[in-house]
Design a protein around this motif. Structure first.
Motif, short mmCIF file in Angstrom:
data_model
loop_
_atom_site.label_atom_id
_atom_site.label_comp_id
_atom_site.label_asym_id
_atom_site.label_seq_id
_atom_site.Cartn_x
_atom_site.Cartn_y
_atom_site.Cartn_z
N LYS A 145 0.90 -1.08 0.01
CA LYS A 145 0.14 0.07 -0.14
C LYS A 145 0.77 1.35 0.07
CE LYS A 145 -4.07 2.17 2.39
NZ LYS A 145 -4.75 1.88 3.53
N GLU A 146 1.98 1.29 0.58
CA GLU A 146 2.86 2.41 0.65
C GLU A 146 3.32 2.78 -0.71
OE1 GLU A 146 6.32 2.04 3.34
OE2 GLU A 146 5.25 0.82 4.80
N TYR A 147 3.33 1.79 -1.93
CA TYR A 147 3.64 1.99 -3.14
C TYR A 147 2.35 2.30 -3.85
CZ TYR A 147 8.51 0.59 -1.59
OH TYR A 147 9.72 0.45 -0.85
N GLY A 148 1.26 2.12 -3.45
CA GLY A 148 0.15 2.41 -4.22
C GLY A 148 -0.15 1.04 -4.88
N VAL A 149 0.16 -0.16 -4.57
CA VAL A 149 -0.33 -1.46 -5.07
C VAL A 149 -1.22 -2.02 -3.97
CG1 VAL A 149 0.51 -3.70 -5.76
CG2 VAL A 149 1.86 -1.61 -6.20
N SER A 150 -2.54 -2.50 -4.61
CA SER A 150 -3.32 -3.22 -3.87
C SER A 150 -3.27 -4.79 -3.96
CB SER A 150 -4.88 -2.95 -4.14
OG SER A 150 -5.02 -3.27 -5.40
N CYS A 151 -3.54 -5.62 -3.04
CA CYS A 151 -3.30 -7.04 -3.14
C CYS A 151 -4.51 -7.77 -2.50
CB CYS A 151 -2.09 -7.37 -2.61
SG CYS A 151 -1.69 -6.99 -0.84
N LYS A 152 -4.72 -9.05 -2.77
CA LYS A 152 -5.64 -9.71 -2.42
C LYS A 152 -5.40 -11.11 -2.25
CE LYS A 152 -9.43 -11.33 -4.81
NZ LYS A 152 -10.44 -11.23 -5.67
N LEU A 153 -5.66 -11.83 -1.09
CA LEU A 153 -5.18 -13.22 -0.86
C LEU A 153 -6.68 -13.96 -1.08
CD1 LEU A 153 -3.47 -15.35 -0.12
CD2 LEU A 153 -3.95 -15.00 2.38
#
Length: 124
Positions: free
Chosen positions: A53-61
């Motif tokens: 999130k600090e780099y502007g990337v979202s992720c999902k598990l």
């Protein structure tokens, strides 16, 4: 006449001012992981999510599908961060501990996977 020394190998830290408008399109990817590390991924996923999130990337598990998904957002400035995020999820899927794998997001870090089986020789 003295020439100025230029270090062509120096890696410059990305400055968000280089890309003030962000990404034009959304890029995303998915990575499958083995079931035996699912419990560990669930335990460390919050730290992985906050690091990205600090780099502007979202992720999902997704435990149902057995995948980890990453994608750019409107806040993503560094165009190469999606490649680093892919590398992070690849390391996690290979059972690298999350605190070590998160280091790959830094500009001066890289990794190489060595296949040890090819290096082992059979004794006669």
């Amino acid at each position: 006449m003295a020439e100025e020394y230029i270090n062509h190998w120096r890696i410059e830290k990305f400055d968000p001012a280089w890309n003030p408008t962000g990404m034009l399109e959304v890029s995303s990817f998915s990575r499958r992981y083995p079931r035996y590390i699912e419990t560990y991924l669930q335990a460390c996923w919050q730290s992985v999510k906050s690091a990205l999130k600090e780099y502007g990337v979202s992720c999902k598990l997704s435990v149902v599908e057995g995948t980890m998904t990453g994608s750019t957002t409107k806040k993503t400035r560094d165009p190469y961060i999606i490649v680093k995020a892919r590398d992070l999820l690849r390391l996690l899927s290979r059972s690298v501990p999350a605190p070590q794998a998160i280091k790959i997001l830094k500009d001066d870090m890289s990794y190489d996977i060595i296949n040890i089986r090819k290096m082992v020789r059979k004794k006669v």
